[in-house]
Design an enzyme around this catalytic site. Sequence first.
Site, PDB file in Angstrom:
ATOM      1  CE  LYS A  13     -86.884  78.478  -5.410  1.00  0.00           C
ATOM      2  NZ  LYS A  13     -87.391  78.443  -3.962  1.00  0.00           N
ATOM      3  CG  HIS A  49     -87.053  88.743  -3.837  1.00  0.00           C
ATOM      4  ND1 HIS A  49     -86.545  87.747  -4.970  1.00  0.00           N
ATOM      5  CD2 HIS A  49     -87.570  88.093  -2.698  1.00  0.00           C
ATOM      6  CE1 HIS A  49     -86.708  86.750  -4.422  1.00  0.00           C
ATOM      7  NE2 HIS A  49     -87.249  86.633  -3.093  1.00  0.00           N
TER       8      HIS A  49
END
EC number: 2.7.1.156
Length: 176
Positions: A13, A49
Amino acid sequence: MRTLVIGGARSGKSRAAEALLADTAGVTYVATAYPADHDPEWTTRVVAHRARRPATWSTVETLDLAALLTEDGGPLLVDCLTLWLTRVIDRHGGWDDDTWAETAEDAVHDEVDALVAAVAVTPRDVVLVTNEVGQGVVPATASGRRFRDEMGVLNLRAADACGDVLWCIAGRTVRL
């Protein structure tokens, strides 16, 4: 653009949300997690990330999502509503059954109301990332079940405020 990207843990996601804005300059990545300095595994995830984000993006670490959403500015990528709700419940002492019933429930619901209202009227493009928490095992504790239920309600309301919902499954994205 108002898009909710939902999926289970490690479903892809965050990558899907990032891909929606990958070619957009001036994106603000809004991190809602606790700082990573207490947990080496979490630090590794945060570093991964950050490494995926384009150099033209900035990062803001905050829980005040409603304020960001009501400001003028470039696109926002909020990762994630699940960690945001966890921290909001923490802030109000909502894990304890007595505290939940006495004060935390109303305070948490007020913050959720403000967030959803801000998403619905934001002048900014926004991509929200959230976990689907209702498809697994029923939590063994009352606080776990309460979190699952509150997260489910937040996800429903956020989806209603967004024009688009993407569901991530095993790295694949399905538009709902």
